[in-house]
Design a protein around this motif. Structure first.
Motif, PDB file in Angstrom:
ATOM      1  N   LYS A  36      12.764 -11.451  16.498  1.00 41.60           N
ATOM      2  CA  LYS A  36      13.735 -10.403  17.181  1.00 41.60           C
ATOM      3  C   LYS A  36      12.849  -9.130  17.758  1.00 41.60           C
ATOM      4  CE  LYS A  36      18.129 -12.417  15.716  1.00 41.60           C
ATOM      5  NZ  LYS A  36      19.333 -12.157  15.156  1.00 41.60           N
ATOM      6  N   GLY A  37      11.738  -8.941  16.986  1.00 39.63           N
ATOM      7  CA  GLY A  37      11.035  -7.624  17.143  1.00 39.63           C
ATOM      8  C   GLY A  37      11.675  -6.598  16.347  1.00 39.63           C
ATOM      9  N   GLU A  38      12.586  -6.835  15.243  1.00 36.69           N
ATOM     10  CA  GLU A  38      13.197  -5.672  14.774  1.00 36.69           C
ATOM     11  C   GLU A  38      12.328  -5.351  13.536  1.00 36.69           C
ATOM     12  OE1 GLU A  38      17.005  -7.366  13.575  1.00 36.69           O
ATOM     13  OE2 GLU A  38      17.682  -7.311  15.760  1.00 36.69           O
ATOM     14  N   VAL A  39      11.319  -6.279  12.924  1.00 34.69           N
ATOM     15  CA  VAL A  39      10.607  -5.829  11.904  1.00 34.69           C
ATOM     16  C   VAL A  39       9.315  -6.325  12.544  1.00 34.69           C
ATOM     17  CG1 VAL A  39       9.724  -6.724   9.662  1.00 34.69           C
ATOM     18  CG2 VAL A  39      12.168  -6.438  10.319  1.00 34.69           C
ATOM     19  N   ARG A  40       8.145  -5.277  11.946  1.00 29.69           N
ATOM     20  CA  ARG A  40       6.896  -5.352  12.249  1.00 29.69           C
ATOM     21  C   ARG A  40       6.206  -6.675  12.042  1.00 29.69           C
ATOM     22  NH1 ARG A  40       7.822  -0.667   9.837  1.00 29.69           N
ATOM     23  NH2 ARG A  40       7.590   1.179  11.189  1.00 29.69           N
ATOM     24  N   PHE A  41       5.387  -7.247  12.833  1.00 30.23           N
ATOM     25  CA  PHE A  41       4.698  -8.577  12.505  1.00 30.23           C
ATOM     26  C   PHE A  41       3.499  -8.118  12.069  1.00 30.23           C
ATOM     27  CE2 PHE A  41       1.662 -11.794  13.726  1.00 30.23           C
ATOM     28  CZ  PHE A  41       2.351 -13.294  13.513  1.00 30.23           C
ATOM     29  N   ARG A 161       3.997   9.587   3.052  1.00 28.66           N
ATOM     30  CA  ARG A 161       5.031  10.153   2.919  1.00 28.66           C
ATOM     31  C   ARG A 161       5.935  10.301   4.189  1.00 28.66           C
ATOM     32  NH1 ARG A 161       6.159  15.447  -0.975  1.00 28.66           N
ATOM     33  NH2 ARG A 161       8.236  15.691  -0.656  1.00 28.66           N
ATOM     34  N   ASP A 162       5.236  10.604   5.106  1.00 28.62           N
ATOM     35  CA  ASP A 162       5.895  10.975   6.547  1.00 28.62           C
ATOM     36  C   ASP A 162       5.766  10.089   7.469  1.00 28.62           C
ATOM     37  OD1 ASP A 162       6.509  13.708   5.229  1.00 28.62           O
ATOM     38  OD2 ASP A 162       4.565  14.221   5.759  1.00 28.62           O
ATOM     39  N   MET A 163       6.113   8.706   7.448  1.00 25.84           N
ATOM     40  CA  MET A 163       6.301   7.637   8.333  1.00 25.84           C
ATOM     41  C   MET A 163       7.448   7.045   8.312  1.00 25.84           C
ATOM     42  SD  MET A 163       2.282   5.806   7.728  1.00 25.84           S
ATOM     43  CE  MET A 163       2.298   5.256   9.518  1.00 25.84           C
ATOM     44  N   PRO A 164       7.903   6.636   9.551  1.00 23.60           N
ATOM     45  CA  PRO A 164       9.343   6.345   9.946  1.00 23.60           C
ATOM     46  C   PRO A 164       9.342   4.977   9.040  1.00 23.60           C
ATOM     47  CG  PRO A 164       8.023   6.050  11.694  1.00 23.60           C
ATOM     48  CD  PRO A 164       7.077   6.875  10.879  1.00 23.60           C
ATOM     49  N   LEU A 165      10.667   4.454   8.529  1.00 24.92           N
ATOM     50  CA  LEU A 165      10.967   3.434   7.545  1.00 24.92           C
ATOM     51  C   LEU A 165      11.808   2.624   8.423  1.00 24.92           C
ATOM     52  CD1 LEU A 165      11.943   5.207   4.188  1.00 24.92           C
ATOM     53  CD2 LEU A 165       9.881   4.091   4.641  1.00 24.92           C
ATOM     54  N   ALA A 166      11.545   1.295   8.280  1.00 27.37           N
ATOM     55  CA  ALA A 166      12.434   0.269   8.967  1.00 27.37           C
ATOM     56  C   ALA A 166      12.851  -0.920   7.803  1.00 27.37           C
ATOM     57  CB  ALA A 166      11.801  -0.452  10.098  1.00 27.37           C
ATOM     58  N   VAL A 167      13.822  -1.581   7.845  1.00 29.09           N
ATOM     59  CA  VAL A 167      14.090  -2.685   7.270  1.00 29.09           C
ATOM     60  C   VAL A 167      13.068  -3.718   7.194  1.00 29.09           C
ATOM     61  CG1 VAL A 167      15.723  -4.822   6.945  1.00 29.09           C
ATOM     62  CG2 VAL A 167      16.721  -2.512   7.560  1.00 29.09           C
ATOM     63  N   GLY A 168      12.522  -4.245   5.968  1.00 29.69           N
ATOM     64  CA  GLY A 168      11.380  -5.265   5.913  1.00 29.69           C
ATOM     65  C   GLY A 168       9.942  -4.376   5.479  1.00 29.69           C
ATOM     66  N   ASP A 169      10.036  -3.204   5.484  1.00 27.17           N
ATOM     67  CA  ASP A 169       8.690  -2.505   5.300  1.00 27.17           C
ATOM     68  C   ASP A 169       8.766  -2.542   3.782  1.00 27.17           C
ATOM     69  OD1 ASP A 169       8.248  -1.691   7.728  1.00 27.17           O
ATOM     70  OD2 ASP A 169       9.193   0.435   7.262  1.00 27.17           O
ATOM     71  N   ASN A 170       7.361  -2.517   3.332  1.00 28.22           N
ATOM     72  CA  ASN A 170       7.078  -2.487   1.737  1.00 28.22           C
ATOM     73  C   ASN A 170       7.086  -0.756   1.449  1.00 28.22           C
ATOM     74  OD1 ASN A 170       7.095  -4.996   1.060  1.00 28.22           O
ATOM     75  ND2 ASN A 170       4.958  -5.269   2.046  1.00 28.22           N
ATOM     76  N   VAL A 171       7.827  -0.570   0.569  1.00 22.53           N
ATOM     77  CA  VAL A 171       7.832   1.057   0.208  1.00 22.53           C
ATOM     78  C   VAL A 171       7.373   1.531  -1.230  1.00 22.53           C
ATOM     79  CG1 VAL A 171       9.424   1.462   1.979  1.00 22.53           C
ATOM     80  CG2 VAL A 171      10.259   0.756  -0.180  1.00 22.53           C
ATOM     81  N   VAL A 172       6.834   2.413  -1.332  1.00 28.55           N
ATOM     82  CA  VAL A 172       6.931   3.053  -2.723  1.00 28.55           C
ATOM     83  C   VAL A 172       8.216   4.190  -3.026  1.00 28.55           C
ATOM     84  CG1 VAL A 172       5.406   4.649  -4.494  1.00 28.55           C
ATOM     85  CG2 VAL A 172       4.558   3.116  -2.616  1.00 28.55           C
ATOM     86  N   VAL A 173       9.164   3.844  -3.911  1.00 28.08           N
ATOM     87  CA  VAL A 173      10.166   4.546  -4.182  1.00 28.08           C
ATOM     88  C   VAL A 173      10.032   5.498  -5.355  1.00 28.08           C
ATOM     89  CG1 VAL A 173      12.726   4.583  -4.605  1.00 28.08           C
ATOM     90  CG2 VAL A 173      11.646   2.783  -3.054  1.00 28.08           C
ATOM     91  N   TYR A 174      10.187   6.922  -5.020  1.00 22.93           N
ATOM     92  CA  TYR A 174       9.806   7.651  -6.203  1.00 22.93           C
ATOM     93  C   TYR A 174      11.378   8.027  -6.789  1.00 22.93           C
ATOM     94  CZ  TYR A 174       5.169   9.132  -4.983  1.00 22.93           C
ATOM     95  OH  TYR A 174       3.831   8.849  -4.408  1.00 22.93           O
ATOM     96  N   LEU A 175      11.207   7.589  -8.149  1.00 27.40           N
ATOM     97  CA  LEU A 175      12.560   7.933  -8.945  1.00 27.40           C
ATOM     98  C   LEU A 175      12.656   9.420  -9.251  1.00 27.40           C
ATOM     99  CD1 LEU A 175      12.464   4.531 -10.729  1.00 27.40           C
ATOM    100  CD2 LEU A 175      13.814   5.037  -8.625  1.00 27.40           C
TER     101      LEU A 175
END
Length: 235
Positions: A36-41, A161-175
């Motif tokens: 659907k184009g909602e998550v990066r290919f 650190r300063d890039m927009p986030l979207a559902v489906g992205d792999n991320v580093v979560v700082y606790l």
């Protein structure tokens, strides 16, 4: 993203989103969002999609809206950095030290964590062009198997650190640590997972081995950095 073309190819091949999801090691819902184009290919999806649909990988890339000239040779390592060195010429990317951390118990399940030491630079590598001028960018090595096959154990990835986030992205979560002055610039535990949902009160993440979705309160999260896709690494 040419969704109608993919729908026709799936019907012709007699397959659905489940077969495409199995081919790339992702959840079926993510494949639906990709089409659907909602998550990066991701560039790495082209060959598995092509095998399942019985078409050429170049056609997959074209219909997905990816530039054909970024396709690497079949024997290339898409995420291999060039110019690794302990010296730091202007603009190079620091690769921080990581190790497999102690598991974090969430809802009775042991969730794999990574120990990240921002004070330990293992090497400097060539900076992907998409990260030029970005101060919050760095590299790290994935530890453990919880994100296999999307992020295999030992793979080097770049995060920012300063890039927009979207559902489906792999991320580093700082606790967040107990220290009130915690600014993220210390050795600490992080979660390297897929972003499923983010709200004002909680963060929902996904891992693959073992496969599960889980939530952590936003009060426990210091920040979230996005991991670049393989396609972005080649830009």
């Amino acid at each position: 993203m040419d969704k109608s073309w993919f729908d026709v190819q799936k019907k012709t091949a007699g397959v659905g989103n489940k077969e495409l999801a199995d081919a790339i090691g992702r959840d079926r819902s993510i494949v639906s969002r990709i089409l659907k184009g909602e998550v990066r290919f991701d560039l790495d999806y082209a060959d598995p999609f092509a095998r399942v649909l019985g078409v050429d990988a170049a056609e997959i890339l074209l219909r997905a809206g990816a530039p054909i000239d970024v396709v690497p040779p079949s024997n290339a390592r898409a995420v291999a950095f060039e110019g690794a060195s302990l010296e730091n010429p202007a603009g190079n990317l620091p690769v921080w030290g990581t190790g497999l951390g102690a598991a974090r118990e969430i809802d009775g399940e042991a969730i794999e964590q990574t120990d990240l030491n921002t004070g330990e630079v293992l090497e400097y590598v060539k900076r992907p062009s998409i990260l030029k001028g970005k101060q919050g960018a760095y590299g790290l090595h994935v530890q453990g198997s919880s994100m296999h096959p999307a992020l295999p154990d030992g793979e080097m990835v770049a995060a920012c650190r300063d890039m927009p986030l979207a559902v489906g992205d792999n991320v580093v979560v700082y606790l967040r640590m107990s220290n009130d002055d915690d600014d993220g610039a210390v050795a600490r535990a992080v979660l390297i997972k897929e972003l499923v949902r983010r709200s004002a009160s909680f963060l929902e993440l996904r891992q693959y081995e073992p496969k599960m979705d889980f939530r952590i309160p936003m009060s426990s999260v210091l920040r979230i950095d996005r991991i670049l896709t393989r396609r972005e690494m080649l830009m």
